[in-house]
Design an enzyme around this catalytic site. Structure first.
Site, PDB file in Angstrom:
ATOM      1  CG  HIS A 135      -0.241  -0.256   2.513  1.00 30.77           C
ATOM      2  ND1 HIS A 135       0.098  -1.532   2.907  1.00 30.77           N
ATOM      3  CD2 HIS A 135       0.190   0.563   3.496  1.00 30.77           C
ATOM      4  CE1 HIS A 135       0.692  -1.488   4.080  1.00 30.77           C
ATOM      5  NE2 HIS A 135       0.780  -0.220   4.454  1.00 30.77           N
ATOM      6  CG  HIS A 148       0.931   4.945   4.456  1.00 33.76           C
ATOM      7  ND1 HIS A 148       0.169   4.756   5.593  1.00 33.76           N
ATOM      8  CD2 HIS A 148       1.724   3.849   4.358  1.00 33.76           C
ATOM      9  CE1 HIS A 148       0.497   3.614   6.160  1.00 33.76           C
ATOM     10  NE2 HIS A 148       1.442   3.035   5.441  1.00 33.76           N
TER      11      HIS A 148
HETATM   12  P1  AMP Z   1       1.911  -0.060   7.426  1.00 34.74           P
HETATM   13  O1  AMP Z   1       2.258   0.038   8.883  1.00 34.74           O
HETATM   14  O2  AMP Z   1       2.724   0.793   6.515  1.00 34.74           O
HETATM   15  O3  AMP Z   1       1.874  -1.524   6.991  1.00 34.74           O
HETATM   16  O4  AMP Z   1       0.427   0.525   7.290  1.00 34.74           O
HETATM   17  C1  AMP Z   1      -0.702  -0.220   7.565  1.00 34.74           C
HETATM   18  C2  AMP Z   1      -1.821   0.754   7.803  1.00 34.74           C
HETATM   19  O5  AMP Z   1      -3.050   0.077   7.689  1.00 34.74           O
HETATM   20  C3  AMP Z   1      -1.779   1.396   9.187  1.00 34.74           C
HETATM   21  O6  AMP Z   1      -1.639   2.805   9.057  1.00 34.74           O
HETATM   22  C4  AMP Z   1      -3.130   1.005   9.795  1.00 34.74           C
HETATM   23  O7  AMP Z   1      -3.710   2.038  10.557  1.00 34.74           O
HETATM   24  C5  AMP Z   1      -3.954   0.680   8.565  1.00 34.74           C
HETATM   25  N1  AMP Z   1      -5.042  -0.255   8.799  1.00 34.74           N
HETATM   26  C6  AMP Z   1      -4.993  -1.430   9.469  1.00 34.74           C
HETATM   27  N2  AMP Z   1      -6.206  -2.030   9.464  1.00 34.74           N
HETATM   28  C7  AMP Z   1      -7.031  -1.207   8.770  1.00 34.74           C
HETATM   29  C8  AMP Z   1      -8.412  -1.265   8.406  1.00 34.74           C
HETATM   30  N3  AMP Z   1      -9.206  -2.286   8.791  1.00 34.74           N
HETATM   31  N4  AMP Z   1      -8.934  -0.243   7.688  1.00 34.74           N
HETATM   32  C9  AMP Z   1      -8.153   0.797   7.307  1.00 34.74           C
HETATM   33  N5  AMP Z   1      -6.837   0.900   7.610  1.00 34.74           N
HETATM   34  C10 AMP Z   1      -6.282  -0.085   8.331  1.00 34.74           C
END
Ligand code: AMP
Ligand code: ZN
Length: 137
Positions: free
Chosen positions: A98, A100
């Site tokens: 993903h 951000h």
């Molecule tokens: P990373 O730490 O770069 O892998 O980012 C993962 C992101 O996914 C974090 O910022 C979380 O807050 C977000 N996240 C986790 N679960 C969900 C969810 N169910 N819906 C939306 N965002 C999520």
């Protein structure tokens, strides 16, 4: 495999979806650094940046720009960060690739400023040589 982002794609988990096409989906991050913090992901599960095929990556970048424009126009932040964390050491917590998009404001305490190092002696050249040796291999 139980992947929270695949569950969102399959509508087994809820999300505030902002954009969707055949290959890509974008939704609000549930724990935002700032409100409007957005994620842009491929619909196919790839673990990280390196696993994403080039054609999908190109579409992801284009969509990330489209969402960034929408965020800038709708929320008028002072700036924004586009980042991707790859590997636990880099802060990756969801192993479905993903981007951000994080809106930022002048008064934020969140600043993408790190403890910066200085290269010593010839080590900058040595790092560059190591990377250069792989660039065209
Ligand atoms: P990373 O730490 O770069 O892998 O980012 C993962 C992101 O996914 C974090 O910022 C979380 O807050 C977000 N996240 C986790 N679960 C969900 C969810 N169910 N819906 C939306 N965002 C999520
Ligand atoms: Zn997944």
């Amino acid at each position: 495999m139980n992947c929270i982002f695949c569950n969102i794609i399959n509508r087994n988990s809820n999300a505030e979806i902002l954009f969707e096409d055949d290959d890509i989906i974008s939704f609000l991050d549930i724990r935002p650094v700032n409100f409007g913090h957005t994620l842009v992901i491929p619909k196919t599960h790839y673990e990280n940046f390196l696993a994403v095929p080039d054609d999908i990556l190109a579409k992801l970048i284009k969509t990330t720009k489209l969402l960034s424009v929408a965020i800038v126009k709708s929320l008028t932040p002072d700036g924004f960060n586009v980042i991707t964390n790859n590997g636990t050491a880099a802060g990756q917590s969801v192993f479905h690739f993903h981007f951000h998009i994080i809106p930022s404001y002048d008064e934020d305490d969140f600043k993408f400023k790190l403890n910066l190092k200085n290269y010593l002696d010839s080590s900058m050249r040595e790092y560059a040589d190591k990377i250069r040796s792989e660039v065209n291999s």
